[in-house]
Design a protein around this motif. Structure first.
Motif, PDB file in Angstrom:
ATOM      1  N   GLU A 156     -14.139  17.057   2.883  1.00  0.00           N
ATOM      2  CA  GLU A 156     -13.746  16.594   1.551  1.00  0.00           C
ATOM      3  C   GLU A 156     -13.857  15.077   1.447  1.00  0.00           C
ATOM      4  O   GLU A 156     -14.324  14.536   0.438  1.00  0.00           O
ATOM      5  CB  GLU A 156     -12.317  17.043   1.253  1.00  0.00           C
ATOM      6  N   THR A 157     -13.428  14.388   2.504  1.00  0.00           N
ATOM      7  CA  THR A 157     -13.489  12.919   2.500  1.00  0.00           C
ATOM      8  C   THR A 157     -14.924  12.420   2.444  1.00  0.00           C
ATOM      9  O   THR A 157     -15.260  11.507   1.677  1.00  0.00           O
ATOM     10  CB  THR A 157     -12.784  12.364   3.751  1.00  0.00           C
ATOM     11  N   MET A 158     -15.801  13.010   3.264  1.00  0.00           N
ATOM     12  CA  MET A 158     -17.200  12.604   3.265  1.00  0.00           C
ATOM     13  C   MET A 158     -17.862  12.945   1.932  1.00  0.00           C
ATOM     14  O   MET A 158     -18.696  12.184   1.428  1.00  0.00           O
ATOM     15  CB  MET A 158     -17.942  13.278   4.416  1.00  0.00           C
ATOM     16  N   SER A 159     -17.484  14.074   1.355  1.00  0.00           N
ATOM     17  CA  SER A 159     -18.035  14.464   0.052  1.00  0.00           C
ATOM     18  C   SER A 159     -17.669  13.456  -1.019  1.00  0.00           C
ATOM     19  O   SER A 159     -18.465  13.150  -1.909  1.00  0.00           O
ATOM     20  CB  SER A 159     -17.520  15.855  -0.344  1.00  0.00           C
ATOM     21  N   THR A 160     -16.441  12.913  -0.943  1.00  0.00           N
ATOM     22  CA  THR A 160     -16.010  11.888  -1.895  1.00  0.00           C
ATOM     23  C   THR A 160     -16.851  10.630  -1.752  1.00  0.00           C
ATOM     24  O   THR A 160     -17.201   9.986  -2.745  1.00  0.00           O
ATOM     25  CB  THR A 160     -14.524  11.559  -1.682  1.00  0.00           C
ATOM     26  N   THR A 161     -17.203  10.288  -0.524  1.00  0.00           N
ATOM     27  CA  THR A 161     -18.074   9.131  -0.291  1.00  0.00           C
ATOM     28  C   THR A 161     -19.433   9.347  -0.936  1.00  0.00           C
ATOM     29  O   THR A 161     -19.974   8.457  -1.607  1.00  0.00           O
ATOM     30  CB  THR A 161     -18.251   8.888   1.216  1.00  0.00           C
TER      31      THR A 161
ATOM     32  N   TYR B  57     -13.119   4.028  -5.157  1.00  0.00           N
ATOM     33  CA  TYR B  57     -11.906   3.236  -5.031  1.00  0.00           C
ATOM     34  C   TYR B  57     -10.642   3.958  -5.503  1.00  0.00           C
ATOM     35  O   TYR B  57      -9.546   3.631  -5.064  1.00  0.00           O
ATOM     36  CB  TYR B  57     -12.064   1.912  -5.790  1.00  0.00           C
ATOM     37  N   ILE B  58     -10.786   4.919  -6.385  1.00  0.00           N
ATOM     38  CA  ILE B  58      -9.623   5.656  -6.875  1.00  0.00           C
ATOM     39  C   ILE B  58      -9.597   7.075  -6.310  1.00  0.00           C
ATOM     40  O   ILE B  58      -8.535   7.605  -5.990  1.00  0.00           O
ATOM     41  CB  ILE B  58      -9.601   5.704  -8.414  1.00  0.00           C
ATOM     42  N   GLY B  59     -10.775   7.678  -6.189  1.00  0.00           N
ATOM     43  CA  GLY B  59     -10.848   9.055  -5.700  1.00  0.00           C
ATOM     44  C   GLY B  59     -10.189   9.230  -4.346  1.00  0.00           C
ATOM     45  O   GLY B  59      -9.488  10.208  -4.093  1.00  0.00           O
ATOM     46  N   LYS B  60     -10.373   8.245  -3.465  1.00  0.00           N
ATOM     47  CA  LYS B  60      -9.798   8.347  -2.129  1.00  0.00           C
ATOM     48  C   LYS B  60      -8.277   8.163  -2.137  1.00  0.00           C
ATOM     49  O   LYS B  60      -7.594   8.544  -1.185  1.00  0.00           O
ATOM     50  CB  LYS B  60     -10.457   7.329  -1.196  1.00  0.00           C
ATOM     51  N   MET B  61      -7.750   7.584  -3.209  1.00  0.00           N
ATOM     52  CA  MET B  61      -6.302   7.491  -3.358  1.00  0.00           C
ATOM     53  C   MET B  61      -5.715   8.831  -3.782  1.00  0.00           C
ATOM     54  O   MET B  61      -4.563   9.143  -3.471  1.00  0.00           O
ATOM     55  CB  MET B  61      -5.941   6.421  -4.405  1.00  0.00           C
ATOM     56  N   ILE B  62      -6.513   9.619  -4.506  1.00  0.00           N
ATOM     57  CA  ILE B  62      -6.034  10.893  -5.032  1.00  0.00           C
ATOM     58  C   ILE B  62      -6.209  12.017  -4.019  1.00  0.00           C
ATOM     59  O   ILE B  62      -5.291  12.801  -3.762  1.00  0.00           O
ATOM     60  CB  ILE B  62      -6.756  11.234  -6.352  1.00  0.00           C
ATOM     61  N   LEU B  63      -7.400  12.115  -3.421  1.00  0.00           N
ATOM     62  CA  LEU B  63      -7.667  13.177  -2.458  1.00  0.00           C
ATOM     63  C   LEU B  63      -7.057  12.832  -1.105  1.00  0.00           C
ATOM     64  O   LEU B  63      -7.338  11.787  -0.537  1.00  0.00           O
ATOM     65  CB  LEU B  63      -9.180  13.403  -2.324  1.00  0.00           C
ATOM     66  N   SER B  64      -6.237  13.716  -0.593  1.00  0.00           N
ATOM     67  CA  SER B  64      -5.538  13.456   0.662  1.00  0.00           C
ATOM     68  C   SER B  64      -6.413  13.705   1.878  1.00  0.00           C
ATOM     69  O   SER B  64      -6.138  13.184   2.961  1.00  0.00           O
ATOM     70  CB  SER B  64      -4.298  14.360   0.752  1.00  0.00           C
TER      71      SER B  64
ATOM     72  N   PHE C  60     -23.410   9.184  -5.623  1.00  0.00           N
ATOM     73  CA  PHE C  60     -23.852   9.897  -6.828  1.00  0.00           C
ATOM     74  C   PHE C  60     -23.631   9.020  -8.061  1.00  0.00           C
ATOM     75  O   PHE C  60     -24.517   8.867  -8.908  1.00  0.00           O
ATOM     76  CB  PHE C  60     -23.061  11.208  -6.929  1.00  0.00           C
ATOM     77  N   GLY C  61     -22.436   8.419  -8.160  1.00  0.00           N
ATOM     78  CA  GLY C  61     -22.135   7.526  -9.285  1.00  0.00           C
ATOM     79  C   GLY C  61     -22.987   6.281  -9.275  1.00  0.00           C
ATOM     80  O   GLY C  61     -23.420   5.805 -10.325  1.00  0.00           O
ATOM     81  N   LEU C  62     -23.237   5.734  -8.076  1.00  0.00           N
ATOM     82  CA  LEU C  62     -24.097   4.565  -7.965  1.00  0.00           C
ATOM     83  C   LEU C  62     -25.512   4.883  -8.436  1.00  0.00           C
ATOM     84  O   LEU C  62     -26.138   4.081  -9.143  1.00  0.00           O
ATOM     85  CB  LEU C  62     -24.127   4.078  -6.515  1.00  0.00           C
TER      86      LEU C  62
END
Length: 425
Positions: free
Chosen positions: A273-278, A157-164, A283-285
């Motif tokens: 990069e976007t898919m890696s963030t997903t 929810y936050i990572g995707k706001m930071i990574l363009s 990973f966190g889950l």
């Protein structure tokens, strides 16, 4: 523990457990910050690993002062100081982004981490003594599970706001004019301001809630044994000495695996990069679910035995991640997150077990061992830069998990040799 006493501890336990979420939240933004700042400041892997170093050096520097303040003024004072530092460092991301200076970001992260040092030095032992000793390890694993919840929420929810999602090749960067490149880098750096400003405000609100909340004075309970707290007395505990060593390597492993997750996903598995963030959110889950599942298993399996089993599994998964290719590498890293999730609280609980009046000192020393998160990622970065293969750098967490395995086996053997047995069965 009678019913009245249990009710007395319930709300403080809930409130302190919320801290595990907040520091887990900011820690799990670090894997987002590393590739983000790598782009914004054109860094290599070693330079970007300084994000972790600036965070975890603070633990080494501030753990003893935090322990001293809490021994003198109590857990609540330590928590309040930690929250104020945490909130201040978060808000400092705004001027750091405005100046476009990497060192200012590192400074803001250092201040945040100083606050987290106070919070972790206070909250971890506080949770273990807010209830019956026989369920201390289960209780701290449950609280730490909210750290895992943050590991899922932060990147999703936050990572995707930071990574363009804008990934420029070296050729594209060279083709840009200085003005265009500066505008691109400015936009990349600026994206962190909103999330960290909001986080800082929330942390200050939490500090106000703690200020007006009466926390139980449990000083008398943790000083059940007569004597004066001392470092020499604390170091007599074999469990503490091994706990410090194991925690150093565990935190190093966790930071290495998590902080370079996106780099591994993009380079070893070929993901965007976007898919890696997903996948980082997954990973966190996995980390969160691993904490809850591990806490459940501890009702039936001795925590030490579970630690040994999980250390073996993590070693195998890491070895596969080093030599495999494609999406299987990402799956192995997610598996590592699941099985390493119980390690920090379990090592912590075992390490401070039986310290009595030396509990706060022991807690400070184990928190100091978190400096492994500063020392080991640069080694991974060096190996990656030298070999041009990020996977080879994962030899570092592989060695870490082997050390944790030795810790588990050694602690089990120490019980057989007549040392005090854990109250957790």
């Amino acid at each position: 523990m009678n019913q009245t006493k249990g009710n007395k501890y319930l709300f403080p336990l809930i409130l302190v457990t919320s801290l595990f979420f907040f520091w887990g939240f900011v820690h799990n933004l670090d894997p987002i910050l590393i590739p983000h700042l790598r782009k914004a400041f054109l860094l290599n892997d070693l330079e970007s690993s300084l994000v972790d170093s600036s965070v975890f050096i603070a633990y080494f520097v501030m753990a003893l002062p935090a322990g001293f303040i809490m021994r003198k003024y109590g857990y609540k004072s330590g928590i309040l100081i930690g929250l104020l530092l945490f909130g201040t460092g978060s808000i400092l991301f705004v001027p750091a982004a405005n100046t476009l200076q990497y060192v200012f970001f590192l400074g803001a992260l250092f201040i945040i981490a100083c606050g987290l040092t106070f919070l972790e030095t206070a909250a971890n032992p506080y949770v273990t003594i807010l209830g019956p000793p026989e369920t201390a390890t289960q209780r701290i694993n449950f609280s730490q599970s909210f750290n895992g919840l943050a590991a899922f929420v932060a990147p999703n929810y936050i990572g995707k706001m930071i990574l363009s999602g804008k990934e420029l090749t070296a050729a594209q960067q060279q083709a840009m004019s200085p003005e265009q490149l500066n505008a691109y880098l400015s936009n990349e750096a600026a994206s962190v301001k909103g999330p960290y400003l909001i986080l800082g405000i929330i942390i200050f609100i939490v500090a106000v809630i703690f200020f007006f909340t009466k926390l139980p004075d449990i000083k008398h309970e943790e000083e059940g044994e007569s004597g004066v707290a001392s470092f020499s007395g604390a170091f007599k505990s074999i469990k503490l000495r091994w706990g410090i060593l194991a925690q150093f390597f565990y935190v190093g492993a966790q930071v290495c695996v998590g902080s370079f997750f996106i780099k591994m996903s993009t380079h070893a598995a070929g993901l965007s990069e976007t898919m890696s963030t997903t996948y980082l959110g997954i990973f966190g889950l996995a980390f969160m679910l691993g904490r809850f599942f591990g806490t459940f298993l501890m009702r039936y399996i001795n925590p030490r035995k579970l630690l040994i089993i999980y250390a073996i599994i993590c070693s195998v998964l890491t070895a596969i991640a080093i030599f495999a290719s494609g999406i299987i590498v990402v799956y192995m890293l997610i598996g590592i997150a699941f099985f390493m999730s119980i390690m920090f609280p379990t090592i912590f609980s075992i390490g401070i077990e039986g310290l009595g009046h030396n509990t706060k000192i022991g807690s400070s020393l184990i928190v100091m061992a978190i400096v492994g998160g500063a020392a080991l990622p640069p080694i991974l970065g060096l190996i990656s830069d030298a070999t041009q293969n990020i996977q080879y750098g994962y030899l570092v967490p592989l060695i870490c998990f082997i050390v944790i395995l030795i810790f588990g086996i050694n602690n089990r053997n120490s019980e057989k040799n007549g040392l005090p047995k854990s109250s957790v069965n």
